[in-house]
Design an enzyme around this catalytic site. Structure first.
Site, short mmCIF file in Angstrom:
data_model
loop_
_atom_site.label_atom_id
_atom_site.label_comp_id
_atom_site.label_asym_id
_atom_site.label_seq_id
_atom_site.Cartn_x
_atom_site.Cartn_y
_atom_site.Cartn_z
N GLY A 32 -9.14 -2.83 -1.76
CA GLY A 32 -8.78 -4.15 -2.30
C GLY A 32 -8.09 -5.03 -1.28
CB ILE A 77 3.37 0.74 7.95
CG1 ILE A 77 3.27 1.24 9.40
CG2 ILE A 77 3.65 -0.76 7.93
CD1 ILE A 77 2.14 0.63 10.20
N GLY A 96 0.84 -1.19 0.00
CA GLY A 96 0.00 0.00 0.00
C GLY A 96 0.87 1.24 0.00
CB ILE A 97 0.49 4.61 -0.41
CG1 ILE A 97 1.45 5.78 -0.59
CG2 ILE A 97 -0.90 5.08 -0.02
CD1 ILE A 97 1.08 6.67 -1.77
N GLY A 98 2.00 4.76 2.51
CA GLY A 98 1.99 5.29 3.87
C GLY A 98 3.30 5.02 4.57
CD GLU A 155 -6.21 -1.62 -3.97
OE1 GLU A 155 -6.43 -0.57 -3.35
OE2 GLU A 155 -6.58 -2.74 -3.55
#
Length: 440
Positions: free
Chosen positions: A348, A231, A227-229, A250
């Site tokens: 997702g 972490i 994902g993004i961020g 995704e």
């Protein structure tokens, strides 16, 4: 048809934003590209019609509102004329929800749906009148590219009655199944403004610690989803010494672009689409958009393909890394609800949690900081408010305090394992809660 004919067709359809949306009828069902694909000129023109009562009401479907949508159709003086439906609650939506709570007036509805299933909604459920989206300039064959946004856009563009595109030379041209032909378009406007930049998330200390725990779980040659961020950025940073990683994700992020440019991600050992970086939506920077542009290694497909559990499961050594809001002692994950309100959405996440768990040598990892709100709240809780990922599907859980695999563990073993990676200041409280319901 020759390139000259395509150019003639382009010029015949080229118009102003105001004229392009003039035919949208009262009560129309409208949708738009998500996130970076939101077309600011077309949205502003639609909002102007609503403000002037030239257009009295529309039904709107969208995902991840960004500034162009927040300042137009979701603006405080417009939204009451919009029957707004969101597939994923973001920043502007939070402000709308606050107004709802304060006034008691319903302004926004959330549509629970996994990202993989959104294209199907436009195929079978939502009768779409108008779809507006930002695209790259047309090529010699008469094709625009959806660039950063395939997601549900490629499906909605072909299921709507009226497709209007906003051409922006800053939108990267991307390969795969991202093309829309000029013959499919009702109207064209040009607006060469800078694309929205998501920015590079600097890993937090907890993100770095979590990344150090996740990295050894990722074999060289694995295909990853991040994902993004803070972490995910920590995980990406910890993967810099790996080799021949692949992408089937995704979301394509600047952290992933960095790993591609450093030669860590090559896709050479991917089971599907070897050598290709496959995604359905991209958030990035000016540099990462430029890197994607006309780069044949990048391929985008609809979320109905990228997020399809059956497609994900075909990748050997697939490693999925997602984060969450909280996880309970039973192993249930909440990635969308805070308090009494929807905070984000399922997105997702479940698609990849399930798909990775079914892949040969695959791993599904929930990476979560052990506390929230500056350490005042535990992210491991007795019972979650809303279940995004079922306890039967959750495998690895990683906090900055350790990593545990819940697969095959009893409810007692799960509770003890999760308490063991909770923030130390909350462990006694969690033990008491577990004993109260005879979980341990």
């Amino acid at each position: 048809m020759t390139a000259t004919r395509y150019a003639d067709l382009y010029m015949a359809k080229l118009t102003t934003a105001e004229k392009a949306v003039a035919g949208v009828p009262d009560g129309a069902t409208v949708s738009l590209g998500m996130a970076i694909g939101q077309p600011p000129a077309l949205l502003a023109a639609l909002a102007a019609r609503l403000r002037s009562n030239d257009l009295k009401r529309i039904r709107l479907y969208y995902k991840i509102a960004m500034e162009p949508l927040a300042k137009s159709l979701l603006a405080e003086d417009v939204i009451e004329k919009v029957d707004a439906h969101s597939f994923f609650i973001g920043g502007p939506d939070h402000e709308i929800i606050k107004r709802q709570v304060k006034t008691g007036k319903k302004l926004l509805s959330f549509v629970p749906v996994n990202f993989s299933q959104i294209p199907r909604l436009f195929e079978e459920i939502i009768e779409l009148d108008t779809f507006v989206v930002t695209v790259s300039p047309m090529d010699g064959g008469g094709f625009f590219s959806l660039g950063t946004n395939n997601d549900f856009a490629s499906t909605a563009a072909r299921r709507c009655k009226r497709l209007i595109v906003e051409v922006n030379r800053n939108m990267p041209r991307v390969f795969g199944q991202s093309q829309v032909h000029v013959s499919e378009v009702a109207a064209i406007v040009e607006n060469h403004v800078p694309l929205i930049e998501a920015g590079v998330a600097e890993p937090s200390p907890e993100g770095r610690a979590i990344g150090a725990l996740v990295a050894p779980m990722v074999p060289n040659g694995a295909t990853i989803q991040l994902g993004i961020g803070k972490i995910p950025s920590g995980v990406a940073m910890a993967l810099e010494k790996h080799s021949d990683l692949g992408i089937h994700t995704e979301l394509f992020s600047p952290a992933m672009a960095d790993l591609v440019q450093k030669g860590v991600i090559t896709g050479a050992r991917k089971t599907l689409h070897p050598g290709k970086h496959v995604f359905t939506v991209a958030f990035g920077t000016t540099d990462s958009y430029a890197f994607m542009n006309d780069n044949s290694a990048f391929e985008s497909y609809a979320s109905s393909y990228v997020n399809d559990i059956r497609v994900i499961a075909q990748h050997d050594d697939f490693i999925s890394v997602n984060t969450a809001i909280e996880i309970d002692l039973y192993g249930q994950v909440n990635a969308e609800f805070i308090g009494e309100h929807e905070y984000s959405g399922s997105g997702g996440q479940f698609d990849f949690v399930k798909g990775a768990s079914l892949a040969k040598r695959g791993k599904s990892i929930i990476a979560i900081q052990s506390t929230a709100r500056k350490g005042t709240v535990s992210s491991i809780v007795p019972k979650v408010a809303m279940v995004t990922d079922l306890r039967m599907d959750v495998e690895w859980v990683v906090t900055e305090h350790g990593a545990v695999n819940l697969r095959g563990k009893s409810t007692k073993e799960r509770a003890l394992a999760l308490i063991g990676i909770a923030d130390p200041s909350f462990r006694d409280e969690l033990m008491s809660a577990a004993r109260k319901v005879t979980l341990i």
